[in-house]
Write an enzyme that holds these catalytic residues in place. Structure first.
Site, PDB file in Angstrom:
ATOM      1  N   ARG A  37       0.848  -1.197   0.000  1.00  0.00           N
ATOM      2  CA  ARG A  37       0.000   0.000   0.000  1.00  0.00           C
ATOM      3  C   ARG A  37       0.882   1.246   0.000  1.00  0.00           C
ATOM      4  O   ARG A  37       1.855   1.325   0.756  1.00  0.00           O
ATOM      5  CB  ARG A  37      -0.921   0.006   1.231  1.00  0.00           C
ATOM      6  N   ARG A  51       1.688   1.562  10.189  1.00  0.00           N
ATOM      7  CA  ARG A  51       1.254   1.941   8.844  1.00  0.00           C
ATOM      8  C   ARG A  51       2.475   1.893   7.926  1.00  0.00           C
ATOM      9  O   ARG A  51       3.305   2.807   7.928  1.00  0.00           O
ATOM     10  CB  ARG A  51       0.647   3.345   8.864  1.00  0.00           C
ATOM     11  N   GLU A  71      -7.170  -0.523  14.886  1.00  0.00           N
ATOM     12  CA  GLU A  71      -7.664  -1.607  14.031  1.00  0.00           C
ATOM     13  C   GLU A  71      -6.616  -2.696  13.804  1.00  0.00           C
ATOM     14  O   GLU A  71      -5.482  -2.417  13.443  1.00  0.00           O
ATOM     15  CB  GLU A  71      -8.092  -1.045  12.680  1.00  0.00           C
ATOM     16  N   SER A 124     -10.590  -6.339   9.843  1.00  0.00           N
ATOM     17  CA  SER A 124     -11.902  -5.872   9.398  1.00  0.00           C
ATOM     18  C   SER A 124     -12.534  -6.976   8.581  1.00  0.00           C
ATOM     19  O   SER A 124     -11.841  -7.826   8.009  1.00  0.00           O
ATOM     20  CB  SER A 124     -11.787  -4.590   8.562  1.00  0.00           C
ATOM     21  N   ARG A 163       0.601  -6.203  11.493  1.00  0.00           N
ATOM     22  CA  ARG A 163       0.266  -5.201  12.510  1.00  0.00           C
ATOM     23  C   ARG A 163      -0.073  -5.819  13.857  1.00  0.00           C
ATOM     24  O   ARG A 163       0.043  -5.157  14.900  1.00  0.00           O
ATOM     25  CB  ARG A 163      -0.886  -4.317  12.020  1.00  0.00           C
TER      26      ARG A 163
END
Length: 419
Positions: A257, A272, A344, A347, A384
């Protein structure tokens, strides 16, 4: 893409969904107009083709003295057919563009608002009281698990090396996730991480979030940010047998990403980053099974979080924070002691028929008629997670306890600076 039949029957519901997302409700009227124009163009072209075909039959039966005039009329009609087909093609293109601009219809139970307007559905576990907690980067470096400095030297900012027990922690997390997925009936899969434009677009990742995606221009291929993308494309253009229930896959892949627009946010450590590994659940099912399947995916995520023994909460993501494909998304957020907040980790999204409609994925109903399938996805483990694991299991002497479920993979119960 949304169901056009639903759009025609209840355009105000689609407008309301667009407004809830913070998107342009006027796009609904653009789509309705494009749909009307396309149907008109198709009807016009069909009528002219039928007329031209009928004239051809007349020419075959005509007398020699009438044939010349009929042939002249056929030539003129052929040009009209050609022009009508060009109009039909242009109308189809406009229709496709307008159709793809509309996001999926938000579930009526989703809280309306932006990123901060989520609803907390459940909180599991109590955060430990940790005096002067160290963050995951300080712990990771002191224990020899993580090397950000050399990651930046080799690849630039937001890259890293997982070293020693750090690598074993990640491999253990992903292996545990795969084992749990297989036990739940998922087929494990290691998919390609480069996909064609039509697959990336078909899953909805080339819309508002296109800036997040790495594109290899020379090859016209995209690096995936989740194995959801290649697994969604796995059955593109196919008719699936879903008579025995949902078809489930668990993809293990590296993910990429660009993190465009996130400069200055979470720059410390591995919260991140540009590259990480992940195990992603993906399910194909009948639309009437999608809600129950969504809850099952959430249940498997909760089971994994319980295995690493961290406090977490489940939130119902607000409408303005949904991806374009999802009608509803649940996030599982773990407690991060140094930030005194939940962040988070996983999800799970219900995309109903939105992706399947773009990718041509269908199943046969009880009458044997092809219908659009539903697709769902959910994260089962990712890099993460190491953040939450290190911070929540740190000890006063700077060591970190390894959760019992991971000990067989990591090979030790305690990570210490000597390790």
């Amino acid at each position: 893409m949304i169901d056009l039949k639903f759009l025609r029957e209840d355009p105000e519901a689609v407008r309301a969904s667009q407004r809830a997302r913070g998107e342009d409700a006027g796009l609904v009227d653009t789509l309705l107009q494009a749909d009307t124009e396309r149907r008109s163009a198709v009807a016009s072209a069909d009528n002219l083709r039928a007329e031209h075909k009928a004239l051809g039959r007349r020419i075959g039966k005509a007398s020699p003295e009438d044939r010349a005039e009929l042939l002249d009329g056929a030539a003129k009609l052929a040009q009209r057919v050609k022009d009508a087909e060009a109009d039909e093609s242009a109308a189809n293109d406009r229709m496709q563009q307008a159709h793809r601009a509309i996001s999926n219809i938000v579930h009526p139970d989703v809280p309306v608002g932006g990123e901060a307007d989520f609803a907390v559905l459940e909180t599991v576990g109590e955060p430990r009281s940790i005096e002067n907690p160290k963050d995951h980067l300080e712990l990771g470096e002191s224990l020899g698990l993580l090397d950000m400095e050399r990651g930046a030297k080799v690849s630039g900012a937001r890259f890293y090396f997982l070293t020693g027990y750090g690598a074993l922690l990640q491999l253990g997390l992903l292996q545990l996730a795969i084992q749990k997925a297989v036990a739940a009936g998922f087929t494990p899969m290691i998919p390609p991480v480069l996909v064609r434009p039509e697959i990336m677009s078909g899953t909805g990742f080339l819309g508002a979030h296109a800036a997040e995606v790495y594109h290899l221009a020379d090859d016209d291929l995209y690096l995936v940010g989740t194995s959801e993308v290649p697994i969604a494309g796995y059955h593109s253009g196919e008719i699936l047998d879903l008579s025995a229930g949902p078809r489930r896959y668990a993809g293990w892949s590296s993910c990429f990403r660009r993190e465009a627009g996130s400069y200055g946010k979470d720059t410390r450590g591995i919260i991140r980053v540009h590259q990480f590994d992940k195990v992603e659940m993906f399910s194909y099912c009948r639309p009437d099974e999608a809600t129950a399947e969504h809850n099952r995916l959430l249940g498997w995520e909760k089971d994994m979080l319980s295995a690493i023994e961290v406090p977490y909460r489940i939130i119902d993501v607000a409408s303005g924070d949904l991806g374009s494909s999802a009608v509803r998304k649940f996030d599982c957020e773990a407690w991060i002691p140094t930030q005194q907040t939940y962040r988070e980790l996983t999800s799970t999204s219900n995309c109903t028929t939105f992706q399947a409609r773009r990718l041509g994925i269908r199943y046969r109903d009880e009458n044997g008629k092809p219908q659009m399938a539903a697709t769902l996805n959910g994260t089962l483990a990712t890099t993460r997670w190491i953040v939450a694991l290190l911070e929540n299991h740190q000890q006063a002497d700077g060591s970190v306890r390894v959760p019992a479920a991971l000990v067989p993979f990591v090979g030790t119960e305690l990570l210490t600076p000597n390790n």
